[in-house]
Design an enzyme around this catalytic site. Structure first.
Site, PDB file in Angstrom:
ATOM      1  N   HIS A 267       0.839  -1.206   0.000  1.00 42.51           N
ATOM      2  CA  HIS A 267       0.000   0.000   0.000  1.00 42.51           C
ATOM      3  C   HIS A 267       0.877   1.260   0.000  1.00 42.51           C
ATOM      4  O   HIS A 267       0.643   2.193  -0.783  1.00 42.51           O
ATOM      5  CB  HIS A 267      -0.910  -0.013   1.225  1.00 42.51           C
ATOM      6  CG  HIS A 267      -1.574   1.291   1.514  1.00 42.51           C
ATOM      7  ND1 HIS A 267      -2.820   1.619   1.032  1.00 42.51           N
ATOM      8  CD2 HIS A 267      -1.160   2.370   2.236  1.00 42.51           C
ATOM      9  CE1 HIS A 267      -3.140   2.829   1.443  1.00 42.51           C
ATOM     10  NE2 HIS A 267      -2.152   3.304   2.184  1.00 42.51           N
ATOM     11  N   GLU A 268       1.889   1.270   0.878  1.00 39.65           N
ATOM     12  CA  GLU A 268       2.777   2.437   0.947  1.00 39.65           C
ATOM     13  C   GLU A 268       3.548   2.618  -0.366  1.00 39.65           C
ATOM     14  O   GLU A 268       3.775   3.742  -0.821  1.00 39.65           O
ATOM     15  CB  GLU A 268       3.750   2.282   2.118  1.00 39.65           C
ATOM     16  CG  GLU A 268       3.093   2.251   3.482  1.00 39.65           C
ATOM     17  CD  GLU A 268       2.317   3.506   3.788  1.00 39.65           C
ATOM     18  OE1 GLU A 268       2.706   4.592   3.293  1.00 39.65           O
ATOM     19  OE2 GLU A 268       1.303   3.421   4.511  1.00 39.65           O
ATOM     20  N   HIS A 271       1.618   4.472  -2.911  1.00 40.04           N
ATOM     21  CA  HIS A 271       1.744   5.933  -2.807  1.00 40.04           C
ATOM     22  C   HIS A 271       2.983   6.410  -3.568  1.00 40.04           C
ATOM     23  O   HIS A 271       2.944   7.426  -4.272  1.00 40.04           O
ATOM     24  CB  HIS A 271       1.859   6.353  -1.335  1.00 40.04           C
ATOM     25  CG  HIS A 271       0.567   6.298  -0.590  1.00 40.04           C
ATOM     26  ND1 HIS A 271      -0.565   6.945  -1.015  1.00 40.04           N
ATOM     27  CD2 HIS A 271       0.231   5.670   0.572  1.00 40.04           C
ATOM     28  CE1 HIS A 271      -1.546   6.739  -0.154  1.00 40.04           C
ATOM     29  NE2 HIS A 271      -1.085   5.955   0.818  1.00 40.04           N
ATOM     30  N   GLU A 342      -5.608   7.111  -1.229  1.00 41.21           N
ATOM     31  CA  GLU A 342      -5.604   5.922  -0.376  1.00 41.21           C
ATOM     32  C   GLU A 342      -6.277   4.743  -1.072  1.00 41.21           C
ATOM     33  O   GLU A 342      -5.790   3.603  -0.994  1.00 41.21           O
ATOM     34  CB  GLU A 342      -6.302   6.223   0.954  1.00 41.21           C
ATOM     35  CG  GLU A 342      -5.554   7.185   1.860  1.00 41.21           C
ATOM     36  CD  GLU A 342      -4.182   6.677   2.269  1.00 41.21           C
ATOM     37  OE1 GLU A 342      -4.037   5.456   2.480  1.00 41.21           O
ATOM     38  OE2 GLU A 342      -3.262   7.494   2.345  1.00 41.21           O
ATOM     39  N   ASP A 346      -4.419   1.302  -1.994  1.00 38.72           N
ATOM     40  CA  ASP A 346      -4.962   0.000  -1.591  1.00 38.72           C
ATOM     41  C   ASP A 346      -5.038  -0.941  -2.788  1.00 38.72           C
ATOM     42  O   ASP A 346      -4.697  -2.130  -2.692  1.00 38.72           O
ATOM     43  CB  ASP A 346      -6.361   0.172  -0.998  1.00 38.72           C
ATOM     44  CG  ASP A 346      -6.336   0.603   0.458  1.00 38.72           C
ATOM     45  OD1 ASP A 346      -5.256   0.571   1.066  1.00 38.72           O
ATOM     46  OD2 ASP A 346      -7.406   0.977   0.982  1.00 38.72           O
TER      47      ASP A 346
END
EC number: 3.4.24.84
Length: 419
Positions: A267-268, A271, A342, A346
């Site tokens: 997930h990070e 980003h 976000e 995800d």
């Protein structure tokens, strides 16, 4: 003009308190209803924790309002008179502005202490000793004095020497924001957390494979001894270029499985792959630009009404006084962008995890809610003004998880225990 300024700040305070009251009423209404994502006991506990924190926020907002009235009414004049006779003009500006900063910092300390040693301690989050808190607070205070003084000095020199000082000041502060993002992991490791290289070679190898898929290059994977302060789970990527670090809280390693941990890191990395850090910095830059543009062009009548000269120290104090207002106005825009990011992160995190990626990420999100005792439902107005992340329930729905039917009021529904 001064009445307009006070009116704007008063409206900001009323909206802040109103959203908090709506959030408290919403949570109190549903915390004893059918639990979502949490057991009945933990659902009630998370609701009580959220309500208690929000009540403290209301008190804090009200105190901030009184402090604002104090500064506008007589506070700025008082500290100006204390230092006005200093021979060195640059030092006088630094002394006045930093006195303002220090007084506000001291006023905030009781709230910080109460949140840590009363609220967090009551709900089982706080692991920090009083000595640790005093040490952290002292280091933060010294860093605020040193770095704050340098920034004030820089802005003073710009105002004193440039016609379009507000534009150059914006560029100066924006450059500092970028620098802080680059150096944050290093500063945190130096003064607050002990970072050690990840010793689990198998996990380190899996993380490296994950980073290779997105082209993320870091200076290493580190573990933070975050459990010495509280039990919350977290991880972050910090820095730019070769200075980037992957930092895992030791609490995260204890509570998540390897696959769940990789899903969180995926997930990070989402980003990173989508350039979200640069988008966020751009939004912060837009907010800073608006702030300096507004306060760089305030009419002289405002300073006359305040009984103060249009000097660099007054401009800087007014800018800091109204920064929360402008930040609050910008927050819905930043929140909409951030919540979209976000969802996209995800999606990528689940894709990086392979066929079971969405399941592992969903399980990780559920554990984060359980371990952090995060109340999973919020009033829509509160989400609009405060949330940078979508509610976990909405994220789970996007990942294809059956969370059951939940009414818009949040007062009815059932969430499946497993995926």
């Amino acid at each position: 003009m001064i009445m307009t300024i006070v009116g704007i700040y008063s409206l900001y305070v009323l909206v802040m308190i109103y959203t908090s009251v709506m959030q408290i009423g919403y949570i109190n209404l549903i915390k004893r209803k059918t639990p979502v994502l949490l057991s009945a006991a933990d659902f009630l506990k998370a609701g009580n924790y959220a309500v208690t924190k929000e009540k403290l926020s209301i008190v804090n907002t009200f105190v901030d309002y009184l402090v604002f009235i104090m500064w506008i009414g007589f506070g700025i004049k008082y500290i100006v008179n204390e230092y006005y006779t200093m021979a060195n003009e640059a030092m006088m500006n630094i002394a006045i502005v930093m006195s303002f900063v220090v007084i506000n910092y001291i006023i905030s300390l009781p709230f910080s202490y109460y949140e840590k040693f009363v609220i967090d301690a009551e709900f089982g989050f706080n692991n920090s000793s009083l000595g640790q808190w005093i040490k952290d607070t002292f280091i933060s205070f010294i860093m605020t004095i040193v770095l704050g003084s340098l920034v004030v000095w820089g802005i003073y020199e710009i105002i004193a020497n440039f016609q379009f000082w507000w534009l150059w000041s914006f560029l100066f502060v924006f450059a500092i924001v970028i620098l802080i993002n680059m150096l944050y992991p290093t500063f945190r490791a130096m003064f607050f957390d002990k970072l050690t290289p990840l010793k689990d070679e198998a996990l380190d190898s899996e993380i490296q494979k994950l980073m290779d898929k997105t082209g993320f290059v870091s200076s290493g994977v580190f573990v933070s001894d975050a459990s010495k302060r509280d039990n919350r789970l977290n991880a972050y990527f910090g820095g730019f270029g070769k200075a980037k670090r992957v930092v895992l809280f030791d609490t995260l390693l204890k509570k998540l499985t390897t696959k769940e941990l990789l899903a969180v890191l995926g997930h990070e990395l989402g980003h990173f792959a989508h350039g979200d850090i640069y988008k966020n910095i751009a939004l912060v830059g837009a907010m800073l630009f608006a702030m300096f543009a507004i306060f760089g062009n305030l009419p002289d009548s405002l300073y006359l009404e305040l009984g103060l000269a249009k000097e660099p120290y007054v401009i800087m104090i007014l800018l800091m006084l109204f920064m929360p207002v402008l930040g609050f106005i910008m927050m819905p825009i930043m929140g909409i962008v951030s919540r979209h990011n976000e969802y996209e992160a995800d999606k990528m995190g689940s894709e990086l995890g392979g066929s079971a990626g969405s399941i592992e990420l969903a399980n990780a999100l559920k554990k984060l809610v359980n371990e952090n005792k995060s109340f999973p439902l919020s009033h829509p107005l509160y989400i609009f003004f405060h949330y940078t992340h979508p509610p976990v329930i909405e994220r789970l729905k996007e990942l294809g998880v059956d969370v059951g039917y939940i009414e818009k009021s949040g007062t009815e529904g059932k969430c499946e225990a497993d995926i």
